[in-house]
Write an enzyme that holds these catalytic residues in place. Structure first.
Site, PDB file in Angstrom:
ATOM      1  N   TRP A 124      -2.669  -2.760 -14.484  1.00  9.57           N
ATOM      2  CA  TRP A 124      -3.860  -3.300 -13.811  1.00  9.57           C
ATOM      3  C   TRP A 124      -5.137  -2.898 -14.503  1.00  9.57           C
ATOM      4  O   TRP A 124      -6.072  -3.689 -14.603  1.00  9.57           O
ATOM      5  CB  TRP A 124      -3.874  -2.955 -12.324  1.00  9.57           C
ATOM      6  CG  TRP A 124      -2.891  -3.789 -11.546  1.00  9.57           C
ATOM      7  CD1 TRP A 124      -1.824  -3.352 -10.826  1.00  9.57           C
ATOM      8  CD2 TRP A 124      -2.869  -5.230 -11.438  1.00  9.57           C
ATOM      9  NE1 TRP A 124      -1.146  -4.426 -10.284  1.00  9.57           N
ATOM     10  CE2 TRP A 124      -1.761  -5.577 -10.647  1.00  9.57           C
ATOM     11  CE3 TRP A 124      -3.671  -6.255 -11.958  1.00  9.57           C
ATOM     12  CZ2 TRP A 124      -1.426  -6.901 -10.331  1.00  9.57           C
ATOM     13  CZ3 TRP A 124      -3.342  -7.580 -11.655  1.00  9.57           C
ATOM     14  CH2 TRP A 124      -2.238  -7.889 -10.852  1.00  9.57           C
ATOM     15  N   ASP A 165     -10.994   0.226  -8.975  1.00  9.31           N
ATOM     16  CA  ASP A 165     -10.027  -0.695  -8.385  1.00  9.31           C
ATOM     17  C   ASP A 165      -9.087   0.158  -7.539  1.00  9.31           C
ATOM     18  O   ASP A 165      -8.245   0.880  -8.070  1.00  9.31           O
ATOM     19  CB  ASP A 165      -9.251  -1.412  -9.508  1.00  9.31           C
ATOM     20  CG  ASP A 165      -8.118  -2.282  -8.971  1.00  9.31           C
ATOM     21  OD1 ASP A 165      -7.902  -2.308  -7.736  1.00  9.31           O
ATOM     22  OD2 ASP A 165      -7.442  -2.925  -9.800  1.00  9.31           O
ATOM     23  N   LYS A 177      -2.144  -4.878   0.202  1.00 10.29           N
ATOM     24  CA  LYS A 177      -1.240  -3.756  -0.003  1.00 10.29           C
ATOM     25  C   LYS A 177      -1.182  -2.900   1.275  1.00 10.29           C
ATOM     26  O   LYS A 177      -0.130  -2.745   1.862  1.00 10.29           O
ATOM     27  CB  LYS A 177      -1.681  -2.909  -1.204  1.00 10.29           C
ATOM     28  CG  LYS A 177      -2.100  -3.728  -2.437  1.00 10.29           C
ATOM     29  CD  LYS A 177      -0.940  -4.372  -3.179  1.00 10.29           C
ATOM     30  CE  LYS A 177      -1.321  -5.521  -4.099  1.00 10.29           C
ATOM     31  NZ  LYS A 177      -2.003  -5.198  -5.329  1.00 10.29           N
TER      32      LYS A 177
HETATM   33  C1  LIG Z   1      -2.388  -6.113  -6.567  1.00  8.66           C
HETATM   34  C2  LIG Z   1      -3.362  -5.510  -7.490  1.00  8.66           C
HETATM   35  C3  LIG Z   1      -4.287  -6.271  -8.209  1.00  8.66           C
HETATM   36  C4  LIG Z   1      -4.305  -7.780  -8.168  1.00  8.66           C
HETATM   37  O1  LIG Z   1      -4.846  -8.289  -7.037  1.00  8.66           O
HETATM   38  P1  LIG Z   1      -5.035  -9.857  -6.811  1.00  8.66           P
HETATM   39  O2  LIG Z   1      -5.536  -9.888  -5.405  1.00  8.66           O
HETATM   40  O3  LIG Z   1      -3.707 -10.499  -6.978  1.00  8.66           O
HETATM   41  O4  LIG Z   1      -6.031 -10.342  -7.784  1.00  8.66           O
HETATM   42  C5  LIG Z   1      -5.204  -5.606  -8.999  1.00  8.66           C
HETATM   43  N1  LIG Z   1      -5.213  -4.269  -9.097  1.00  8.66           N
HETATM   44  C6  LIG Z   1      -4.323  -3.501  -8.429  1.00  8.66           C
HETATM   45  C7  LIG Z   1      -4.372  -2.020  -8.577  1.00  8.66           C
HETATM   46  C8  LIG Z   1      -3.376  -4.102  -7.615  1.00  8.66           C
HETATM   47  O5  LIG Z   1      -2.483  -3.342  -6.958  1.00  8.66           O
END
Ligand SMILES: *Cc1c(COP(=O)(O)O)cnc(C)c1O
Length: 375
Positions: free
Chosen positions: A117, A186, A210
């Site tokens: 990510w 993030d 999540k």
């Molecule tokens: C799931 C996830 C993403 C992607 O998210 P989207 O909503 O599909 O764009 C980005 N970063 C992390 C750490 C994630 O777990």
């Protein structure tokens, strides 16, 4: 083969047709939240309408939005100089919005590359301007220490990925940026799973699918003064300042997803808040890691032990064939979503907030039996 006790438990679960859900995202939601959403489906709060049908300008929806924001502030003790936005486009859009809004054309931004990510975030940022790697862990799966970071005191910001969902590693605490550099994070796959000192950050973003709700909403928490850095003439939907001024209502927001996030936040508060859920999450993670570590090498943890994620437990077996068997047999027994991400293979148990300790114990029991038969 599993024990009778386990089989009975599984049968009970299956009586309602529900499985133990270890999906990485979208992921398990608290059953009580789903039940409440069901009960309110046709007539929300006496409105005579479903939340799916409400105007986003109605008093009913305004209440939903205000309460979700207030609960988020309570849960994380978010200081009043931080804005909370409920946006669309997922974290993937934040990868681009962050540099568009906060990195001046001549400036460079620091990124810590720890896995899949963070690589995606870096890739998007590079398309738009200058990126510098404050650290890269290469093929190794761990979180670098503060001493391993090479930080640019002139950087527009320092970005890191709080939990690498695919590899299964998590920062124990945030890195410390140089004095005039703000932290951008993030935190998609661990926001809501433990206490967080928001005041240490400039901006935090997290897709809720999540730990905090269904797909469709990204929560952005950002320090107000940073809005002064937003350049003019960004497209309205990519402009944090515009979106903040619109209070998440610049355009039609994902009303239903925000409503469910509100229910999840309530559930979290009733349960005892982030301190309590952090305690439960630690117990769940420890259960699985101890089993892996005491399996005599039958199960091999993917992450360096000091960097292990409490959210995504990644592990491997001796052969890919055995891993396939594991996932298949688990599914047959009502344990869903254990296959690793398609980009890295292996196995992964995502044990977010709504995955119960019981679910983790059933999984642990399954793992022991699988080893007994195949070890
Ligand atoms: C799931 C996830 C993403 C992607 O998210 P989207 O909503 O599909 O764009 C980005 N970063 C992390 C750490 C994630 O777990």
């Amino acid at each position: 083969m599993v024990t009778t006790e386990t089989i009975n438990k599984i049968k009970m679960e299956q009586a309602t047709g529900r499985v133990y859900n270890f999906n990485a995202g979208p992921a398990a939601l608290p059953v009580s939240v789903l039940e409440q959403a069901r009960d309110e489906m046709l007539n929300f709060g006496g409105s005579g309408m479903s939340v799916l049908e409400l105007s986003h300008r109605s008093k009913h929806f305004e209440d939903i939005l205000n309460r979700a924001e207030a609960d988020l502030r309570t849960l994380f003790k978010i200081p009043s100089n931080y804005k909370i936005l409920f946006l669309q486009g997922g974290n993937s859009l934040q990868f681009a919005m962050l540099p568009m809004n906060f990195r001046a054309p001549e400036a460079s931004a620091d990124y810590v590359q720890t896995g899949s990510w963070s690589k995606k975030a870096i890739g998007e940022s590079e398309k738009l301007g200058k990126v510098r790697l404050a650290a890269t862990t290469g093929k190794n799966i761990y979180i670098p220490s503060q001493a391993e970071l090479d930080l640019d005191p002139q950087a527009a910001y320092l970005h890191f990925t709080a939990n690498e969902t695919i590899e299964g590693i998590e920062w124990a605490t945030e890195p410390t940026p140089p004095p005039n550099v703000f932290l951008a994070c993030d935190t998609s796959s661990n926001l809501g799973s433990r206490p967080l000192d928001v005041s240490k950050y400039g901006i935090i973003y997290a897709g809720v699918q999540k730990n905090l709700g269904p797909a469709g909403v990204t929560i952005v928490i950002l320090r107000e003064d940073l809005l002064e850095r937003v350049p003019p003439k960004l497209p309205a939907m990519l402009d944090y300042k515009n979106l903040a001024e619109g209070k998440s209502l610049y355009n039609t927001p994902p009303c239903y997803s925000i409503y469910v996030v509100g229910l999840v936040l309530r559930w979290l508060i009733d349960l005892g808040g982030v301190e309590e859920i952090a305690r439960q999450n630690a117990t769940k993670a420890t259960t699985l890691y101890q089993l892996i570590d005491s399996s005599g090498g039958f199960y091999k943890g993917v992450a360096r032990p000091d960097s292990r994620s409490r959210m995504n437990v990644t592990f491997r077996l001796g052969t890919e064939e055995l891993e396939k068997q594991f996932a298949k047999q688990a599914t047959a027994q009502g344990l869903e979503g254990l296959k690793g991400h398609r980009s890295v293979g292996g196995l992964r148990a995502s044990i977010y907030n709504a995955v119960s300790l019981e679910a983790v114990e059933v999984l642990a029991q399954f793992m022991k039996e699988f080893q007994r038969i195949n070890g």
